[in-house]
Write an enzyme that holds these catalytic residues in place. Structure first.
Site, PDB file in Angstrom:
ATOM      1  N   GLN A  94      -1.995   2.519  10.090  1.00 26.60           N
ATOM      2  CA  GLN A  94      -0.724   2.392   9.368  1.00 26.60           C
ATOM      3  C   GLN A  94       0.368   3.387  10.202  1.00 26.60           C
ATOM      4  O   GLN A  94       1.562   2.920   9.957  1.00 26.60           O
ATOM      5  CB  GLN A  94      -0.965   3.306   7.726  1.00 26.60           C
ATOM      6  N   LYS A 147      -4.862  10.003   3.358  1.00 29.66           N
ATOM      7  CA  LYS A 147      -5.572   9.219   4.405  1.00 29.66           C
ATOM      8  C   LYS A 147      -6.436   9.864   5.257  1.00 29.66           C
ATOM      9  O   LYS A 147      -6.184  11.024   5.789  1.00 29.66           O
ATOM     10  CB  LYS A 147      -4.515   8.321   5.292  1.00 29.66           C
ATOM     11  N   ARG A 155       0.762  -1.223  -0.029  1.00 27.89           N
ATOM     12  CA  ARG A 155       0.071   0.048  -0.233  1.00 27.89           C
ATOM     13  C   ARG A 155       0.839   1.199  -0.043  1.00 27.89           C
ATOM     14  O   ARG A 155       2.125   1.040   0.075  1.00 27.89           O
ATOM     15  CB  ARG A 155      -1.132  -0.031   1.178  1.00 27.89           C
ATOM     16  N   GLY A 156       0.401   2.241  -0.054  1.00 33.27           N
ATOM     17  CA  GLY A 156       1.112   3.613  -0.201  1.00 33.27           C
ATOM     18  C   GLY A 156       1.125   3.983  -1.759  1.00 33.27           C
ATOM     19  O   GLY A 156       1.522   2.938  -2.469  1.00 33.27           O
ATOM     20  N   ALA A 157       0.903   5.259  -1.991  1.00 32.74           N
ATOM     21  CA  ALA A 157       0.745   5.261  -3.450  1.00 32.74           C
ATOM     22  C   ALA A 157       1.958   4.987  -4.326  1.00 32.74           C
ATOM     23  O   ALA A 157       1.694   4.350  -5.348  1.00 32.74           O
ATOM     24  CB  ALA A 157       0.503   6.855  -3.576  1.00 32.74           C
ATOM     25  N   ASP A 194      -2.113  10.690  -1.857  1.00 29.94           N
ATOM     26  CA  ASP A 194      -2.257   9.664  -2.712  1.00 29.94           C
ATOM     27  C   ASP A 194      -2.640  10.240  -4.060  1.00 29.94           C
ATOM     28  O   ASP A 194      -2.628   9.561  -5.241  1.00 29.94           O
ATOM     29  CB  ASP A 194      -3.436   8.771  -2.255  1.00 29.94           C
TER      30      ASP A 194
HETATM   31  O1  MRU Z   1      -4.669   3.092   2.137  1.00 27.22           O
HETATM   32  P1  MRU Z   1      -2.947   3.485   2.152  1.00 27.22           P
HETATM   33  O2  MRU Z   1      -2.204   2.649   3.106  1.00 27.22           O
HETATM   34  O3  MRU Z   1      -2.390   2.938   0.814  1.00 27.22           O
HETATM   35  O4  MRU Z   1      -2.865   4.940   2.041  1.00 27.22           O
HETATM   36  C1  MRU Z   1      -1.512   5.560   2.209  1.00 27.22           C
HETATM   37  C2  MRU Z   1      -1.503   6.994   2.536  1.00 27.22           C
HETATM   38  O5  MRU Z   1      -2.350   7.530   2.542  1.00 27.22           O
HETATM   39  C3  MRU Z   1      -0.195   7.559   2.397  1.00 27.22           C
HETATM   40  O6  MRU Z   1      -0.009   8.677   3.219  1.00 27.22           O
HETATM   41  C4  MRU Z   1       0.101   8.250   1.022  1.00 27.22           C
HETATM   42  O7  MRU Z   1      -0.046   7.152   0.019  1.00 27.22           O
HETATM   43  C5  MRU Z   1       1.335   8.672   0.813  1.00 27.22           C
HETATM   44  S1  MRU Z   1       2.591   7.326   0.422  1.00 27.22           S
HETATM   45  C6  MRU Z   1       3.987   7.978   0.230  1.00 27.22           C
END
Ligand code: MRU
Length: 368
Positions: free
Chosen positions: A207, A259, A54-56, A248
Site C-alpha cells: 500500500q 497494518k 481499502r483503508g478503514a 484500523d
Molecule cells: O489492509 P488495508 O489497506 O485496508 O489497511 C489500511 C491501513 O492499515 C491504514 O493505515 C488504516 O486503515 C488507516 S486508514 C486512514
C-alpha cells in the site's frame, strides 16, 4: 485530492443515477486509474473483501452505501430482515477495521422507526452521504491539528526539511479526501512548510509503494520509497523527525491496530526518541475494548499475497512468484501497537495522550 490534475474523491454517487455507486479500483494504482461500478450490496461486499477499496474510513463508507444498495435491490415483504442479513454479510468482509461495523450501525440508527421501503431507501442514501461528508471534514480537522505538530518541529529546525515516516496507506485513498496520516502533511505542504515523507513499501500488499507514493506524487509532495526494514536505520541517523500512521481500530485505552509492521516502527521510534503519532477519526475508536493485543481481531489473509509480488513488468501488470511454490507463508494483516509507544493521538478534536483519560478528554460522552 488530485489525480491527473483533477479533484477527485474515493467514492461517489453517480450524477443522474442515485442507484449507482462508483469508486476507483485501488488494486490497479499506480499503473492504471480505473473506475468501478457498484450496483448491489453483493458488489459492495466484494469491493471491500477483494480490496478494490481499502483503508478503514473508506471501508466504512462502502459498507454504508452497500446497505443502501441492499434496500434498493430488495423486493419482498420483510425489508428489515433482509437488511440485517446483508449487514452480517458486509460486517464479515474484513474483521479489523471497526469503521465497518460503526458505519453499518449508524445506518441502522438512521432507519429506526421507518417502515416504508422508499423512506428507508432515502434515509440510507442520506446516511451514507452524511458519513462521506463527515469523513471529509473530520480528516480536514485531523490535518489542522496535526499541522501544529509539524509547525513546531519546523520551527525547531528553521529552513530545514521536516522528515516524516509513514507506514501503509493512511492517505486520502484510504478515506474520502485528505487522509488521516497524510492530512497534516498535505496541509503543511500547502502552507509552504518543507516536508519530505519516507514511505514504507508495506509488504505484502504494498500500500505504501502503490498508493501512498502515488497520491503524494500526484499532490507534488516530496517523498522517498523505502523498504519496510529501513525506518530504524533512518531514525538512528536523525533522518526522521516524526512518524505518523493511521489505524484500523483504536481501543478506549489508546492501543492501536494498524497494518502489520506498524508495531516495529513504534519500537524503533521509541528507542530513538522519535515522536510516534497516530491520526484517526473518532469512528475508528472501539469504545468497547481496552486491551488491543488480546481483543482486536487480526485479519489473516491469503498466503499468496506473501508468495507473489504484484507489479508492472515488460508485459504489463503481473504477479511474480518470489519463493518455492510449495513454501508455506503466513499473512497477518495487522498488528497492535500498545498505547505506551504512542506519543499522541490526532483526532478531529485535537491531539491527546494515547490513554483512556486522553480520549475521554476529547470525547467526554464516552465516559463510564
Ligand atoms: O489492509 P488495508 O489497506 O485496508 O489497511 C489500511 C491501513 O492499515 C491504514 O493505515 C488504516 O486503515 C488507516 S486508514 C486512514
Amino acid at each position: 485530492m488530485i489525480i491527473n490534475g483533477e479533484y477527485r474523491r474515493t467514492i461517489w454517487v453517480k450524477d443522474g443515477d442515485s442507484r449507482l455507486i462508483q469508486t476507483f479500483d485501488q488494486r490497479l494504482f499506480p499503473h492504471e486509474v480505473k473506475i468501478i461500478d457498484v450496483k448491489t450490496s453483493e458488489e459492495a461486499g466484494i469491493a471491500i473483501k477483494d480490496m478494490i477499496v481499502r483503508g478503514a474510513p473508506l471501508i466504512g463508507a462502502m459498507a454504508a452505501y452497500g446497505i443502501y444498495l441492499a434496500a434498493v435491490e430488495f423486493s419482498g415483504d420483510d425489508i428489515i430482515t433482509y437488511l440485517n442479513e446483508r449487514k452480517d454479510f458486509l460486517n464479515e468482509t474484513r474483521p479489523t477495521a471497526i469503521n465497518l461495523s460503526w458505519a453499518l450501525n449508524e445506518q441502522f440508527n438512521a432507519i429506526q422507526g421507518i417502515t416504508s421501503k422508499s423512506a428507508i431507501i432515502e434515509a440510507l442514501l442520506n446516511g451514507a452521504n452524511k458519513i462521506v461528508e463527515d469523513d471529509v471534514e473530520t480528516c480536514r480537522m485531523i490535518g489542522q491539528h496535526g499541522l501544529q505538530i509539524i509547525e513546531e518541529i519546523a520551527a525547531d529546525k528553521p529552513g530545514e526539511v521536516v522528515n516524516i515516516l509513514t507506514h501503509c496507506n493512511a492517505g486520502w485513498l484510504a478515506c474520502i479526501d485528505w487522509g488521516t496520516a497524510t492530512s497534516p502533511i498535505y496541509q503543511a505542504h500547502q502552507k509552504g512548510i518543507k516536508v519530505h515523507v519516507w514511505v514504507d513499501e508495506t509488504r505484502p500488499r504494498s500500500q505504501g509503494a502503490n498508493l501512498t507514493s502515488f497520491e503524494l506524487n500526484e499532490q507534488g509532495v516530496p517523498h522517498t520509497l523505502i523498504t519496510d526494514n529501513t525506518g530504524g536505520h533512518l531514525m538512528q541517523h536523525n533522518l526522521v523527525d516524526m512518524v505518523i500512521v493511521g489505524t484500523d481500530r483504536t481501543t478506549r485505552s489508546g492501543d492501536v491496530a494498524n497494518k502489520i509492521g506498524t508495531y516495529l516502527k513504534a519500537l524503533a521510534a521509541n528507542d530513538n526518541h522519535v515522536p510516534f503519532y497516530v491520526a484517526l477519526p473518532s469512528s475508528t475508536i472501539d469504545w468497547e475494548i481496552r486491551d488491543g493485543v488480546k481483543e482486536i481481531p487480526i485479519e489473516m489473509r491469503s498466503a499468496d499475497e506473501v508468495k507473489y509480488v504484484f507489479g508492472k513488468g515488460k508485459n504489463g501488470v503481473e504477479s511474480v512468484l518470489i519463493c518455492p511454490l510449495t513454501t508455506p507463508a503466513a499473512n497477518y494483516g495487522f498488528d497492535v501497537t500498545p498505547a505506551r509507544l504512542v506519543t499522541g493521538l490526532i483526532t478531529e478534536k485535537g491531539v491527546c495522550a494515547a490513554s483512556e483519560e486522553g480520549l475521554i478528554s476529547q470525547f467526554p460522552e464516552q465516559k463510564r
